[in-house]
Design an enzyme around this catalytic site. Structure first.
Site, PDB file in Angstrom:
ATOM      1  N   ASP A  46       0.825  -1.214   0.000  1.00 18.54           N
ATOM      2  CA  ASP A  46       0.000   0.000   0.000  1.00 18.54           C
ATOM      3  C   ASP A  46       0.858   1.263   0.000  1.00 18.54           C
ATOM      4  O   ASP A  46       0.397   2.338   0.368  1.00 18.54           O
ATOM      5  CB  ASP A  46      -0.925  -0.002   1.226  1.00 18.54           C
ATOM      6  CG  ASP A  46      -2.082   0.967   1.075  1.00 18.54           C
ATOM      7  OD1 ASP A  46      -2.358   1.393  -0.056  1.00 18.54           O
ATOM      8  OD2 ASP A  46      -2.707   1.314   2.100  1.00 18.54           O
ATOM      9  N   HIS A  53       3.360   4.407   6.106  1.00 14.03           N
ATOM     10  CA  HIS A  53       2.719   5.450   5.305  1.00 14.03           C
ATOM     11  C   HIS A  53       1.625   6.181   6.064  1.00 14.03           C
ATOM     12  O   HIS A  53       1.492   7.395   5.908  1.00 14.03           O
ATOM     13  CB  HIS A  53       2.183   4.881   3.981  1.00 14.03           C
ATOM     14  CG  HIS A  53       1.289   3.691   4.135  1.00 14.03           C
ATOM     15  ND1 HIS A  53       1.748   2.401   4.008  1.00 14.03           N
ATOM     16  CD2 HIS A  53      -0.023   3.584   4.407  1.00 14.03           C
ATOM     17  CE1 HIS A  53       0.750   1.556   4.172  1.00 14.03           C
ATOM     18  NE2 HIS A  53      -0.339   2.246   4.424  1.00 14.03           N
TER      19      HIS A  53
END
Length: 916
Positions: free
Chosen positions: A128, A353
């Site tokens: 991701d 992230h």
């Protein structure tokens, strides 16, 4: 007639584990404990539940065993049996917001931790990650990994990561990814996302509908009959009835082999099949061929304060603490491997992230601030101990000729290039220790009555330096000896600011503050850099402030004049932590027509500083419609909210500094943000004709297009940067460096203006639900740092990029005493010469071998030569990988120097084994 090959459905069980995101860390943590308990129970009870991929990050083991330490043996058993796959990373980091060295430490720590359990999963896993840097294939290859498995970067995604049905760079979900150095890996794109095999039905009717759709979806993109299904998703619990569900599928589709698989088996099958001709995708994967609305690029400016803390934390560890600890080892101090690993791990816990991107709930980012502080405290402890060990080994006896009250200090340059510039150091010119038995009144009296008198700063060759001295008065301090109780003292302190000259790369230079008759004749008188009320100038640059506070900079070497630099821009932002959205029809506010107050606040022979103050008014927030659109989950590109007419003050104080030998103009801007739902940028028009530009990325100066691809629809084309962005043309270029300002845009305004985001204020997380984040409005005080570096059109050969890299790294200074020492007053353990295309990246000590490790990367797309010289003694030198594995590729044996060639864009690591 040949029969069609039988297709295989590879079902890989996994969970994508964001440690923190829409819930605080500990709430996700508690869910992880339950997941791991169920996983191991399932592995124990169900022999048909073959294996589980633990998201590529070993920190999950730490998090689980922190609560369930008694499960370690059981966990290790399943890892060694190949039923739980772990590594290769410590955490799943963001690619564009973390440094190259941080990514290498992440791989090193992940390998080390995974090896303790018996195996390392050699999967380049990026499920991701919000886009991928171009050097990823090379970093994978240097880690012994021949693949990259990822979800973003070459396809469009929409709300809640839904995949758009459109073309993208690769013909198939399998592709060849090539880095700028030519390294290639097999790329596996989650074309239907990493949850395309999630929650497989057991019921035949439901399973028929599920697999009809899923088989068609995968075959639409797959180049072979080997089809990949990811059985899991974000924080997904274990599917305990998977074996039963697969048995149902086998009965329904006898032409398909359903396998509870794993990545090694799947990748081996894909490599053997090799049916379709795979596309070669080169360089960065930033979703360039999409509509631009789902790139998540504006996480680069969400909660800018986190990015600034990260830049400082990374820099202190990789560019100060590690080099100084390596230097101190040469002076006899033990290298603090475990402390550095602890500091790196603490810092890297902020690198996933959802963390470093600033796109989580407020509680998550509050905890990040604490982690940054913890890692920084460890780094500073290592720095303080290391610099003092080296400084105390420097021969400062030469300063004794100036009298016993001379105060020696050592200036360290931990960058990879020779350096000059303005340095400040706080010195105790007199101390009285409590242990000496003085009363507090007597100590205070001694300090206050101490006469500073005439002072001078001098180097070991007797050369005086221009300086200023600030009396800091009385202060309390203490020593913490290794063999005694703490030693408090009272001191008379001064701050010395001066021009340090020609400090060798990775080296030091000793100076002393001397007084009395010894200082006579050492006073330095040099011309002022102030050439008028609003003009400062050195031998290279002329800087003039216009009445509106913008700058005109003349590069005397080329004659090029850059006008209208440093205009501030403010626009509304009705987007979220992921993406910026300007209100429809809004015109940007700027300071172009706003008068500024301008005055000189520093005028010394080595530096001049202008203060520019803008008293600005900007809209207070978005209107009430934005609240409703957020609650109703209106997708941000189609929102209709506007900004209110009510305004709040935005006072910006900017300090513009020019040093005597400076190649660039330093900018420090401070402001108190009291507005919501907006973005502030600094505009730097280049007026250079160029269709492409350069930008610092991980181990690469990437080349990007000014004009986006034809598919791009987003009016904004903001992008990621690390240290700098540069627009260059025939005979002139402009590099804008930054510290922790990771977002910029080269505007399509006819002037190729570089716009650097200083602040972005939003009020919601975004993505799949309604998560208010009032602290993402970033109300309060902010300070940002940039440097404007004009050059001749070649950022590498002119030294502009070197200047930009050095701008990231603070000077280090240590006070010491008068003494003999084994280290000369001007010293560096290494000297290196190379084509200007090589950028220095690291000096550390390998934990495996105990050897010095030095790393460079080639900024050019052509070969570069490197000569490395050991300044004392002999050593064997060898080329190694980023994992620091000993190599048979010897560069030199029992000699003092080595030569090697760095290939185009190559990351080059050299091991140095010193001879005893």
């Amino acid at each position: 007639m040949t029969s069609q090959p039988k297709r295989t459905a590879h079902i890989i069980s996994h969970t994508h584990w964001d440690r923190e995101w829409y819930l605080p860390y500990e709430k996700h943590h508690m869910r992880l404990i339950r997941l791991m308990d169920v996983l191991m129970d399932t592995l124990e009870k169900d022999t048909e539940y073959k294996s589980f991929y633990l998201d590529g990050q070993t920190i999950i083991l730490e998090d689980y065993l922190q609560v369930r330490p008694e499960q370690k043996e059981r966990l290790e058993k399943y890892i060694r049996e190949g039923r739980i796959f772990i590594g290769p990373w410590y955490i799943l980091q963001d690619a564009f917001l973390t440094s190259g060295e941080a990514n290498i430490r992440n791989m090193q720590v992940g390998h080390k931790d995974a090896a303790r359990y018996g195996q390392i999963s050699k999967i380049g896993y990026f499920p991701d990650t919000f886009g991928l840097v171009g050097q990823t294939p090379q970093l994978m290859r240097q880690s012994g990994i021949d693949n990259a498995v990822f979800g973003r970067g070459v396809k469009p995604t929409g709300f809640n990561n839904t995949v758009a049905d459109s073309d993208y760079e690769s013909s198939f979900s399998e592709l060849i990814w090539e880095g700028p150095d030519g390294s290639r890996v097999l790329g596996i794109l989650f074309a239907n996302w990493y949850s395309n095999g999630n929650e497989v039905p057991v019921d035949p009717e439901e399973a028929k509908e599920f697999w009809d759709r899923k088989l068609a979806d995968a075959e639409k993109y797959a180049s072979t009959p080997e089809l990949l299904y990811m059985n899991g998703c974000d924080h997904q619990p274990i599917q305990t009835d998977l074996a039963e569900a697969l048995e149902t599928a086998r009965k329904l589709y006898p032409d398909t082999e359903f396998v509870h698989s794993n990545f090694p088996k799947y990748l081996e099958a894909v490599k053997k099949a090799k049916e379709g001709e795979l596309s070669v995708v080169r360089g960065e994967l930033r979703s360039q061929r999409t509509d631009g609305w789902g790139t998540l690029v504006n996480t680069a400016s969400s909660r800018v304060y986190l990015k600034q803390m990260n830049q400082l934390g990374q820099t202190l560890l990789e560019k100060v603490a590690e080099p100084l600890a390596s230097y101190a080892r040469l002076a006899g101090q033990e290298y603090p491997h475990d402390m550095l690993t602890y500091a790196w791990k603490t810092l890297m816990q902020n690198h996933p992230h959802d963390s470093i991107c600033g796109c989580s709930v407020d509680e998550v980012h509050r905890e990040m601030v604490t982690r940054f502080a913890k890692s920084r405290d460890v780094a500073e402890s290592i720095i303080d101990e290391s610099k003092q060990a080296v400084a105390d080994a420097v021969n400062t006896s030469v300063f004794g000729s100036y009298g016993e009250d001379a105060v020696p200090f050592v200036v360290f340059n931990t960058t990879g290039w020779k350096r000059s510039g303005t340095v400040s150091v706080d010195l105790d010119v007199k101390r009285v220790y409590f242990r000496e038995g003085h009363s507090f009144e007597d100590m205070r009296s001694q300090m206050k009555d101490f006469d500073l008198g005439l002072r001078a700063v001098v180097d070991a060759d007797g050369n005086p330096a221009a300086f200023t001295l600030e009396d800091l008065g009385l202060r309390f301090g203490y020593d913490l000896p290794d063999d005694k109780f703490r030693q408090p003292y009272m001191a008379r302190a001064v701050r010395v600011t001066f021009e340090a000259s020609q400090i060798p790369a990775l080296g030091l230079k000793a100076y002393a503050l001397v007084s009395g008759e010894a200082a006579t004749g050492l006073q330095v008188q040099k011309d002022s850099l102030v050439k008028g009320g609003n003009v400062i100038e050195n031998g290279i640059l002329r800087v003039e402030a216009a009445p509106n506070g913008s700058l005109s900079i003349t590069d005397k070497r080329t004659g090029r004049v850059f006008n209208d630099l440093m205009i501030y821009e403010d626009t509304g932002d009705i987007g979220n932590e992921y993406m910026y959205k300007q209100p429809e029809g809004e015109e940007a506010l700027t300071t172009k027509d706003l008068a500024a107050s301008i005055r000189v606040v520093e005028d010394t022979p080595y530096r001049a500083v202008l203060e520019i103050v803008h008293d600005w008014e900007i809209p207070a927030s978005a209107d009430e419609l934005l609240d409703r659109e957020q609650v109703e989950l209106v997708y941000y590109p189609v929102r209709k909210a506007q900004r209110v007419k009510e305004t709040v003050p935005m006072k910006i104080r900017t300090l513009v500094s020019l040093e005597r030998e400076g190649q660039g103009v330093h900018i420090e801007a401070s402001f108190n943000n009291q507005a919501k739902d907006h973005r502030v940028r600094m505009l730097m028009p280049t007026d250079i004709e160029a269709s492409k530009y350069q930008v610092d990325s991980m181990f690469e100066v990437a080349v990007r297009d000014v004009e986006p691809a034809k598919e791009w629809q987003n009016p904004s084309n903001t992008q990621h940067q690390q240290a700098f962005v540069d627009v260059s043309g025939a005979g002139a270029g402009l590099t804008v460096a930054n510290r922790g300002l990771n977002e910029y845009e080269v505007l399509r305004d006819g002037r190729n203006t570089i716009a650097v985001t200083l602040l972005r204020s939003v009020g919601e997380l975004g993505d799949w639900g309604h998560f208010p984040t009032p602290e993402a409005q970033c109300l309060g005080e902010h300070t940002v740092h940039l440097e404007i570096i004009p050059h001749n059109g070649d950022g590498i050969e002119s030294g502009a990029y070197r200047e930009a890299y050095q701008f990231q790294i603070p000077w280090t200074v240590a006070q010491t005493g008068l003494h003999e020492g084994s280290i000369t007053a001007v010293h560096a353990p290494y000297a290196w010469e190379a084509d200007n295309g090589l950028a220095f990246s690291a000096w550390k000590v390998s934990e495996q071998t105990g050897d010095d490790i030095l790393r460079w990367y080639n900024m050019k797309r052509e070969k570069a030569d490197l000569k490395l010289e050991l300044m004392q003694g002999t050593a064997s030198m060898y080329k190694t990988t980023i994992l620091e594995e000993d190599s048979s590729d010897k560069l030199a044996t029992a000699s003092a120097n080595a030569e090697l060639a760095a290939g185009p864009c190559e990351v080059v690591t050299v091991g140095v084994r010193r001879q005893s």
